[in-house]
Design an enzyme around this catalytic site. Sequence first.
Site, PDB file in Angstrom:
ATOM      1  N   ARG A   1      22.656  32.456  63.464  1.00  0.00           N
ATOM      2  CA  ARG A   1      21.244  32.066  63.589  1.00  0.00           C
ATOM      3  C   ARG A   1      20.956  30.851  62.705  1.00  0.00           C
ATOM      4  O   ARG A   1      21.671  30.542  61.781  1.00  0.00           O
ATOM      5  CB  ARG A   1      20.312  33.200  63.192  1.00  0.00           C
ATOM      6  CG  ARG A   1      20.443  33.681  61.746  1.00  0.00           C
ATOM      7  CD  ARG A   1      19.358  33.165  60.807  1.00  0.00           C
ATOM      8  NE  ARG A   1      19.623  33.516  59.424  1.00  0.00           N
ATOM      9  CZ  ARG A   1      20.269  32.737  58.574  1.00  0.00           C
ATOM     10  NH1 ARG A   1      20.753  31.559  58.963  1.00  0.00           N
ATOM     11  NH2 ARG A   1      20.466  33.127  57.321  1.00  0.00           N
TER      12      ARG A   1
ATOM     13  N   ASP B   1      18.893  38.287  59.347  1.00  0.00           N
ATOM     14  CA  ASP B   1      20.078  37.798  60.065  1.00  0.00           C
ATOM     15  C   ASP B   1      20.517  38.774  61.157  1.00  0.00           C
ATOM     16  O   ASP B   1      20.803  38.385  62.289  1.00  0.00           O
ATOM     17  CB  ASP B   1      21.235  37.581  59.082  1.00  0.00           C
ATOM     18  CG  ASP B   1      20.850  36.651  57.947  1.00  0.00           C
ATOM     19  OD1 ASP B   1      19.772  36.024  58.037  1.00  0.00           O
ATOM     20  OD2 ASP B   1      21.611  36.562  56.970  1.00  0.00           O
TER      21      ASP B   1
ATOM     22  N   GLY C   1      25.536  29.333  55.821  1.00  0.00           N
ATOM     23  CA  GLY C   1      24.122  29.727  55.871  1.00  0.00           C
ATOM     24  C   GLY C   1      23.636  29.969  57.290  1.00  0.00           C
ATOM     25  O   GLY C   1      22.439  29.947  57.565  1.00  0.00           O
TER      26      GLY C   1
ATOM     27  N   TYR D   1      22.052  35.335  44.630  1.00  0.00           N
ATOM     28  CA  TYR D   1      21.142  35.907  45.625  1.00  0.00           C
ATOM     29  C   TYR D   1      20.502  37.187  45.068  1.00  0.00           C
ATOM     30  O   TYR D   1      19.288  37.363  45.106  1.00  0.00           O
ATOM     31  CB  TYR D   1      21.909  36.187  46.922  1.00  0.00           C
ATOM     32  CG  TYR D   1      21.058  36.726  48.041  1.00  0.00           C
ATOM     33  CD1 TYR D   1      20.424  35.867  48.935  1.00  0.00           C
ATOM     34  CD2 TYR D   1      20.874  38.095  48.211  1.00  0.00           C
ATOM     35  CE1 TYR D   1      19.636  36.357  49.965  1.00  0.00           C
ATOM     36  CE2 TYR D   1      20.094  38.597  49.231  1.00  0.00           C
ATOM     37  CZ  TYR D   1      19.479  37.728  50.115  1.00  0.00           C
ATOM     38  OH  TYR D   1      18.696  38.217  51.127  1.00  0.00           O
TER      39      TYR D   1
ATOM     40  N   GLY E   1      30.324  30.671  55.682  1.00  0.00           N
ATOM     41  CA  GLY E   1      29.682  30.247  54.432  1.00  0.00           C
ATOM     42  C   GLY E   1      28.758  29.062  54.626  1.00  0.00           C
ATOM     43  O   GLY E   1      28.536  28.284  53.708  1.00  0.00           O
TER      44      GLY E   1
ATOM     45  N   SER F   1      27.246  33.886  59.596  1.00  0.00           N
ATOM     46  CA  SER F   1      28.548  34.201  60.194  1.00  0.00           C
ATOM     47  C   SER F   1      28.865  35.685  60.018  1.00  0.00           C
ATOM     48  O   SER F   1      29.453  36.306  60.910  1.00  0.00           O
ATOM     49  CB  SER F   1      29.644  33.336  59.572  1.00  0.00           C
ATOM     50  OG  SER F   1      29.584  33.389  58.166  1.00  0.00           O
TER      51      SER F   1
END
Length: 392
Positions: free
Chosen positions: A37, A181, A133, A231, A131, A136
């Site tokens: 996405r 996601d 963003g 994060y 990786g 994946s």
Amino acid sequence: MTLINDTSLQAMVDTATAVFREHFEHDPAVLAIAPGRVNLIGEHTDYNDGFVFPMAIERQAVLVASVNNSGRCRLVAADLDNEMASFTIEGIAPSKGHWSTYIKGVVAQFLDNGHPVPGFDAVLTSNVPLGGGLSSSAAIEVCTATMIEQFLGIQIDPKRKALWCQKAEHDYAGVPCGIMDQFISALGEKDHALLIDCRSQDTEQFPLDDPNIEVLITNSNFKHSLDGGEYAERRSQCEAAAKVLGVKFLRDATMDQLVAARDQMDDVTFRRARHVISENDRTQRAADALRRANYAEFGRLMVESHHSLRDDFEVSVPEIDTLVELACEVDGVYGSRITGGGFGGCTVTLVKTEAAQTVIDHVMAGYRDKHGVEATCFTTHAGPGARGTHLG
Ligand code: GLA
């Protein structure tokens, strides 16, 4: 609905099928596909119970597979020189940092929810940059869940399925992500962006099929990883701010409340909260702007979002800032921003179709000059969400 909607996807399926035949000496029985996405706006708001506005991209994870009824799963990663991994369904455990952990994590959710999963053989391939963003990992998770649905001949409610995949990410990849996601990978619709209210989990599809605009994704090729702790740190800073403000989530706080409580928190906590509160507001305004096809306003909000993520939430990096600045120099660009968890990865740019190639040329040359690195650019339409079928 056609399952395979473009030639590059067909090529992926063909490759995976050939690898499957080579390894397992028969044809696969099931095909599952789930997209990555791009988030148009609404960043780091999902785990604050706020709003996000992503769309599925025309890049996806693909699994071809067959049940083997052995209680054992044998996996092949076609993109990693056919690296193999295997595990038994009984006694399943995370293998953090390894690609197989996403598949294991989803198998575990089905088991925990009372759906016995048979052993299976599967080949995985994906063209969602790792990786970058662009989710994946969510693509692999939702693809796995879709494959298992085919094995079991059941269809889980897509929101429930997305929540199981989110749990797989928490427990098996160690990333305390929100719901964005996995939701968009499961619920995406061709030619639509999806507004998600992460509190009620209500979703609304917004048509995004105007031929005059393009969504351009630019990969800084500066890899990010969300399991490095930053994060999780952002997430706890938001929780700390909510606590000071006396609300359950920052979704419930207003800017006035935050300003009034400024001297009760340190500057970092204040800025983290300011990002989330302002981003929630921007996301709802952006959805409204898109409804009115007011791309100029949408683009302005994207740039404001980027500045807030750079200065207040501090999840950008100089490489990404360069990409955004370069894109915004070109006539025909409505707006540009970092997309996804941050600390590298990609930008998303909304641009007039006629200007897309000029932006790509300008951004790639400027980025090369400044950072000595090649950026990778591609435009994408909003693609369909996860889908699966029996083959043959
Ligand atoms: C990652 C997470 C999402 C979301 C974004 C930031 O992609 O997986 O849940 O928090 O970062 O918006």
